[in-house]
Scaffold this motif. Sequence first.
Motif, PDB file in Angstrom:
ATOM      1  N   GLY A 254      94.075 -14.073  20.084  1.00  0.00           N
ATOM      2  CA  GLY A 254      94.310 -14.166  21.507  1.00  0.00           C
ATOM      3  C   GLY A 254      93.221 -13.623  22.413  1.00  0.00           C
ATOM      4  N   ASP A 255      92.273 -12.849  21.869  1.00  0.00           N
ATOM      5  CA  ASP A 255      91.180 -12.313  22.688  1.00  0.00           C
ATOM      6  C   ASP A 255      89.937 -12.195  21.810  1.00  0.00           C
ATOM      7  N   LEU A 256      89.597 -13.295  21.173  1.00  0.00           N
ATOM      8  CA  LEU A 256      88.647 -13.251  20.055  1.00  0.00           C
ATOM      9  C   LEU A 256      87.215 -13.516  20.505  1.00  0.00           C
ATOM     10  N   TRP A 257      86.692 -12.648  21.378  1.00  0.00           N
ATOM     11  CA  TRP A 257      85.270 -12.734  21.676  1.00  0.00           C
ATOM     12  C   TRP A 257      84.503 -11.920  20.644  1.00  0.00           C
ATOM     13  N   ALA A 258      83.186 -12.106  20.622  1.00  0.00           N
ATOM     14  CA  ALA A 258      82.389 -11.552  19.533  1.00  0.00           C
ATOM     15  C   ALA A 258      82.522 -10.039  19.399  1.00  0.00           C
ATOM     16  N   GLN A 259      82.721  -9.312  20.520  1.00  0.00           N
ATOM     17  CA  GLN A 259      82.824  -7.854  20.457  1.00  0.00           C
ATOM     18  C   GLN A 259      84.061  -7.398  19.674  1.00  0.00           C
ATOM     19  N   ASN A 260      85.036  -8.281  19.502  1.00  0.00           N
ATOM     20  CA  ASN A 260      86.263  -7.910  18.794  1.00  0.00           C
ATOM     21  C   ASN A 260      86.230  -8.275  17.322  1.00  0.00           C
ATOM     22  N   ILE A 261      85.057  -8.664  16.834  1.00  0.00           N
ATOM     23  CA  ILE A 261      84.856  -8.935  15.415  1.00  0.00           C
ATOM     24  C   ILE A 261      83.936  -7.857  14.859  1.00  0.00           C
ATOM     25  N   LEU A 262      84.477  -6.976  14.031  1.00  0.00           N
ATOM     26  CA  LEU A 262      83.718  -5.887  13.427  1.00  0.00           C
ATOM     27  C   LEU A 262      83.760  -6.023  11.911  1.00  0.00           C
ATOM     28  N   ALA A 263      83.481  -4.940  11.209  1.00  0.00           N
ATOM     29  CA  ALA A 263      83.465  -4.977   9.748  1.00  0.00           C
ATOM     30  C   ALA A 263      84.178  -3.751   9.186  1.00  0.00           C
ATOM     31  N   THR A 264      84.807  -3.933   8.045  1.00  0.00           N
ATOM     32  CA  THR A 264      85.409  -2.824   7.321  1.00  0.00           C
ATOM     33  C   THR A 264      84.308  -1.932   6.753  1.00  0.00           C
ATOM     34  N   PRO A 265      84.644  -0.740   6.257  1.00  0.00           N
ATOM     35  CA  PRO A 265      83.620   0.088   5.613  1.00  0.00           C
ATOM     36  C   PRO A 265      82.903  -0.617   4.465  1.00  0.00           C
ATOM     37  N   GLU A 266      83.575  -1.623   3.873  1.00  0.00           N
ATOM     38  CA  GLU A 266      82.954  -2.381   2.784  1.00  0.00           C
ATOM     39  C   GLU A 266      82.133  -3.562   3.284  1.00  0.00           C
ATOM     40  N   GLY A 267      82.135  -3.800   4.599  1.00  0.00           N
ATOM     41  CA  GLY A 267      81.336  -4.875   5.163  1.00  0.00           C
ATOM     42  C   GLY A 267      82.061  -6.188   5.334  1.00  0.00           C
ATOM     43  N   GLU A 268      83.383  -6.217   5.099  1.00  0.00           N
ATOM     44  CA  GLU A 268      84.151  -7.442   5.276  1.00  0.00           C
ATOM     45  C   GLU A 268      84.568  -7.591   6.743  1.00  0.00           C
ATOM     46  N   PRO A 269      84.777  -8.820   7.233  1.00  0.00           N
ATOM     47  CA  PRO A 269      85.187  -9.016   8.631  1.00  0.00           C
ATOM     48  C   PRO A 269      86.513  -8.322   8.945  1.00  0.00           C
ATOM     49  N   ALA A 270      86.611  -7.767  10.144  1.00  0.00           N
ATOM     50  CA  ALA A 270      87.824  -7.094  10.606  1.00  0.00           C
ATOM     51  C   ALA A 270      87.986  -7.361  12.098  1.00  0.00           C
ATOM     52  N   LEU A 271      89.224  -7.327  12.563  1.00  0.00           N
ATOM     53  CA  LEU A 271      89.540  -7.680  13.941  1.00  0.00           C
ATOM     54  C   LEU A 271      90.117  -6.502  14.704  1.00  0.00           C
ATOM     55  N   ILE A 272      89.781  -6.419  15.992  1.00  0.00           N
ATOM     56  CA  ILE A 272      90.327  -5.393  16.873  1.00  0.00           C
ATOM     57  C   ILE A 272      90.790  -6.045  18.177  1.00  0.00           C
ATOM     58  N   ASP A 273      91.461  -5.270  19.027  1.00  0.00           N
ATOM     59  CA  ASP A 273      91.823  -5.633  20.404  1.00  0.00           C
ATOM     60  C   ASP A 273      92.558  -6.965  20.528  1.00  0.00           C
ATOM     61  N   PRO A 274      93.647  -7.178  19.810  1.00  0.00           N
ATOM     62  CA  PRO A 274      94.328  -8.466  19.903  1.00  0.00           C
ATOM     63  C   PRO A 274      95.253  -8.571  21.110  1.00  0.00           C
ATOM     64  N   ALA A 275      95.542  -9.820  21.451  1.00  0.00           N
ATOM     65  CA  ALA A 275      96.618 -10.155  22.398  1.00  0.00           C
ATOM     66  C   ALA A 275      97.393 -11.291  21.725  1.00  0.00           C
ATOM     67  N   VAL A 276      98.117 -10.973  20.670  1.00  0.00           N
ATOM     68  CA  VAL A 276      98.650 -11.984  19.764  1.00  0.00           C
ATOM     69  C   VAL A 276      99.747 -12.818  20.396  1.00  0.00           C
ATOM     70  N   SER A 277      99.857 -14.033  19.899  1.00  0.00           N
ATOM     71  CA  SER A 277     101.004 -14.903  20.157  1.00  0.00           C
ATOM     72  C   SER A 277     100.904 -16.065  19.185  1.00  0.00           C
ATOM     73  N   TYR A 278     101.991 -16.804  19.070  1.00  0.00           N
ATOM     74  CA  TYR A 278     101.943 -18.075  18.361  1.00  0.00           C
ATOM     75  C   TYR A 278     101.479 -19.127  19.365  1.00  0.00           C
ATOM     76  N   MET A 279     100.296 -19.666  19.111  1.00  0.00           N
ATOM     77  CA  MET A 279      99.651 -20.563  20.062  1.00  0.00           C
ATOM     78  C   MET A 279      98.767 -21.505  19.263  1.00  0.00           C
ATOM     79  N   TRP A 280      98.076 -22.410  19.930  1.00  0.00           N
ATOM     80  CA  TRP A 280      97.140 -23.289  19.235  1.00  0.00           C
ATOM     81  C   TRP A 280      96.009 -22.481  18.618  1.00  0.00           C
ATOM     82  N   ALA A 281      95.622 -22.854  17.405  1.00  0.00           N
ATOM     83  CA  ALA A 281      94.516 -22.175  16.730  1.00  0.00           C
ATOM     84  C   ALA A 281      93.231 -22.256  17.546  1.00  0.00           C
ATOM     85  N   GLU A 282      93.051 -23.329  18.298  1.00  0.00           N
ATOM     86  CA  GLU A 282      91.795 -23.526  19.028  1.00  0.00           C
ATOM     87  C   GLU A 282      91.625 -22.548  20.186  1.00  0.00           C
TER      88      GLU A 282
END
Length: 295
Positions: free
Chosen positions: A195-223
């Motif tokens: 729901g608020d997926l700009w680049a600043q909200n894509i970080l990494a776990t301590p192992e370097g895998e993708p991780a997400l922060i700062d959501p505004a979730v809902s059931y909505m279109w994937a696009e």
Amino acid sequence: MVMQSATFLVEALLRSGMHDVVTVEPTRGGLAALAGIATRREAPPVFVKSLAEPPADDVFVAEAEGLAALRDIGGAATPEVLLADRGLLVLSVLRARPCSETFWEQFAHMLARLHTSTVHHRFGWHRDNWLGRRRQVNTWHDDGFAFFAQHRLLRWLGEPRVEAALDRADRAALERLCHRLPDLLPDRPACLTHGDLWAQNILATPEGEPALIDPAVSYMWAEVDLAHVWSTSPPPEAQRFFTTYAELTSLDDDWRGRMPIIQLRQHLAVLAQFDDDWGAGDQIRATLAPFRTRT
């Protein structure tokens, strides 16, 4: 200002019961809240986020719930929530994302899994949550076009900054666009979205895998998520993300042409909340131009 932010966050942590906090180093990137990394004497560092004047009691509780939903329902990596109350959110510390195509390809797999494994029969969420400092209304709806028009686009027209930035013809054009949404966008099912997926909200776990922060979730279109990544200046190495995501989700070749319409929601939210809109107003007017009446 930096010193004031650090002091404010230290005092908030002390009030929460974290009496071993030594310092807080403010972080940059967020737009709505004060945030920083807190060093502690007796425990690992934590990420802390607060608002000087929270718009409601449920801002951080709703955000924490969104992080849990992304993790537990959608299988995405998120930070551990250590504390969430009216004035404070405390999370485990994540890493900055690496500058690599491999990372973005991994993120494509994460986001495709989130979207394809959580298809839902209705649009919305069981509660309202927050997009920045504005409430995101998530009242359930069976029709995605009506939901998007009412709760993601037209809802911004009453905001003072939007009223000042858009003239009567712009607002009428937005209403025409909303009326034509079934002709402009494919009829797709709802799924769990960040729901608020700009680049600043894509970080990494301590192992370097993708991780997400700062959501505004809902059931909505994937696009809605795809448009936000696409429209917020992703780095060059992110191009592999779009190719991989399209392959994994069988995305049609016309998806890029839909991004400006879907991203209207985020441009309107930025316009409503910030004095500097970073070009959002111009983007809105450009997208609405075909829907203005000809004289």
